[in-house]
Design an enzyme around this catalytic site. Structure first.
Site, PDB file in Angstrom:
ATOM      1  CG  ASP A  46      10.553   1.734  12.013  1.00 13.82           C
ATOM      2  OD1 ASP A  46      10.737   2.329  10.925  1.00 13.82           O
ATOM      3  OD2 ASP A  46       9.761   0.782  12.131  1.00 13.82           O
ATOM      4  CG  ASP A  64       1.602   4.451   4.385  1.00 14.11           C
ATOM      5  OD1 ASP A  64       0.402   4.168   4.201  1.00 14.11           O
ATOM      6  OD2 ASP A  64       2.397   3.707   4.993  1.00 14.11           O
ATOM      7  CG  ASP A 123      -0.210  -0.430   2.465  1.00 12.83           C
ATOM      8  OD1 ASP A 123       0.960  -0.029   2.634  1.00 12.83           O
ATOM      9  OD2 ASP A 123      -0.800  -1.166   3.278  1.00 12.83           O
TER      10      ASP A 123
END
Ligand code: ATP
Ligand code: MG
Length: 451
Positions: free
Chosen positions: A152, A73, A71
């Site tokens: 992260d 983002d 997907d």
């Protein structure tokens, strides 16, 4: 409105003057055509309204690795309300951190406003971390460079601008990606303390994408595993589901075990790895799931959980039978016990319970191969799942492979031949002979054929 938040953050030491390296198309080779139409139209519209907007995170990482992104983002300077105003089919979701889902046709793109780190801002009067350092809130808006810092791993912090086809890289993520190196942004121990789920993410990403965890990023994990106990169960469950449905569940679970992340912390993983009897079964189930995902077949979480827990059910069933309860009521009681105890630990939410039970309860029925019963079983709407499950039991050595083969044949032949199969089945001498022939060096039955 945003500028109010920015004031705070520029005072933070780490944020001063960090400039991104701009990686040109000639180096990374991602053409804008590889971005989904919805993500393209979202970034374009935002940019036309003088906001900055980039495709970000896993999609950029996967495109550079040559993978098809799951997907897309988008990260932007626009606030959720501003995004919402620009797209008719959009809605603001999330309580802790509000993001916007923009829908185009069947596709949904997640749009988030650049976020800063609550720790780096000056909102210290409010408690923002627990006593282990776990961030309880990280919902302040920020600049793009702050947004990169709070991500992260370096290779998850790349911003792709479809209009210029540039990748903006604040943490050498592009180079790490080329070297297949998973590196934490900032101090790894502190980042794991802020959010222990990052340990699981490190393992999942490295195992599924074939990345090496950089030594300083790997080193603290072993001593911090206990922190996972403080993470809300529902979040752990989501992460486990991602891991199990990543298409690399087998590698991921092996890697979790290697990092010592499986023990005592995640009830579901304990179940997977601490049942010597069931280990072979579980490993086959994981490989089977991975193969289905690779072949773009559907996978049902209930089937997977039913596999992960099967040997627990078997053990409880045997125990109850030992207490004098007849087989079928004992199976029902055993199933209830196991589903109940998983739901209590929140390891597996209750909503999967009934599908799991359907698969389990069909299993004894596969051993009845005479009369009308097999005809009824084949007509059961959940037959396929039950049969796939039976094949796993055969492959793991729990059930005679001949039974699985019998059902493979039975479902594929016509009514007349089915009746013939029944007759053979009823004749004990044939069964014995067949079994004797198969035993020495018998190959495990084929894995469930993806349907
Ligand atoms: P995939 O979607 O393939 O599982 P992903 O990296 O896209 O991997 P998401 O959960 O979709 O994972 O997160 C999107 C991005 O948000 C990540 O790439 C990362 O930049 C950031 N992110 C996600 N989880 C965390 C976290 N726990 N801590 C910091 N940043 C995170
Ligand atoms: Mg993602």
């Amino acid at each position: 409105m945003i500028s109010k938040f920015f004031g705070n953050v520029f005072s933070g030491r780490i944020f001063k003057g960090r400039q991104p390296r701009i990686v040109p198309y000639s180096e990374h080779g991602i053409a804008r055509e590889r971005i989904s139409p919805c993500a393209l139209s979202v970034t374009q519209t935002l940019q036309e309204h003088n906001y900055t907007a980039f495709v970000v995170g896993g999609a950029v990482r996967d495109l550079i690795l040559g993978w098809e992104p799951k997907d897309f983002d988008v990260a932007t300077s626009a606030t959720p309300e501003q995004v919402r105003q620009l797209f008719r089919r959009s809605r603001i979701i999330g309580r802790r951190f509000r993001i916007v889902h923009v829908m185009c046709g069947r596709e949904t793109v997640e749009v988030s406003t650049y976020r800063g780190s609550a720790l780096a801002s000056e909102e210290n009067e409010q408690q923002i971390a627990d006593e282990h350092g776990r961030l309880l809130r990280d919902n302040v808006f920020g600049t793009q460079e702050q947004d990169a810092i709070r991500r992260d791993f370096t290779l998850n912090a790349l911003f792709y601008d479809p209009s210029t086809q540039q990748v903006w890289d604040y943490h050498n993520g592009f180079e790490d990606l080329k070297k297949k190196r998973l590196r934490m942004i900032g101090d790894p121990e502190q980042r794991y303390r802020e959010d222990p789920v990052r340990m699981l993410r490190a393992v999942r990403l490295s195992a599924s994408r074939g990345l090496d965890i950089d030594q300083p990023t790997r080193a603290p994990i072993k001593s911090l595993t206990a922190l996972l106990a403080n993470v809300p169960a529902a979040r752990l469950f989501d992460e486990m589901l991602k891991l199990l449905l990543s298409g690399h569940a087998y590698e991921c679970v092996m890697a979790l075990r290697q990092e010592g992340l499986h023990h005592g912390l995640l009830p579901m993983l304990d179940v997977i790895l601490d049942q010597p009897m069931g280990e072979r079964f579980v490993m086959l189930a994981l490989r089977n799931t991975d193969a289905r995902i690779k072949n773009e077949k559907s996978v049902s979480p209930s089937f997977l959980f039913a596999s992960l827990l099967w040997h627990e059910v078997l053990a409880a069933w045997k125990k109850l039978e030992g207490e004098g309860i007849p087989p079928i009521p004992a199976l029902y009681q055993a199933m209830d016990q196991i589903v109940q105890s998983q739901a209590e630990k929140l390891a597996i939410p209750r909503r999967y319970g009934s599908d799991m039970k359907e698969i389990w309860v069909m299993q004894p029925r596969f051993h009845q191969r005479s009369g009308r019963r097999p005809f009824r079983l084949v007509e059961n709407p959940r037959f396929r799942a039950g049969y796939d499950f039976l094949l796993l039991r055969c492959a793991s050595g729990e059930v005679d492979p001949a039974i699985g083969e019998w059902w493979t044949r039975f479902q594929h032949v016509d009514e007349g031949e089915r009746k013939a199969l029944l007759t053979q089945e009823a004749e004990p001498a044939t069964r014995k002979r067949r079994r004797r022939r198969r035993r020495p060096g018998a190959e495990p039955a084929k894995q469930a054929e993806p349907s």
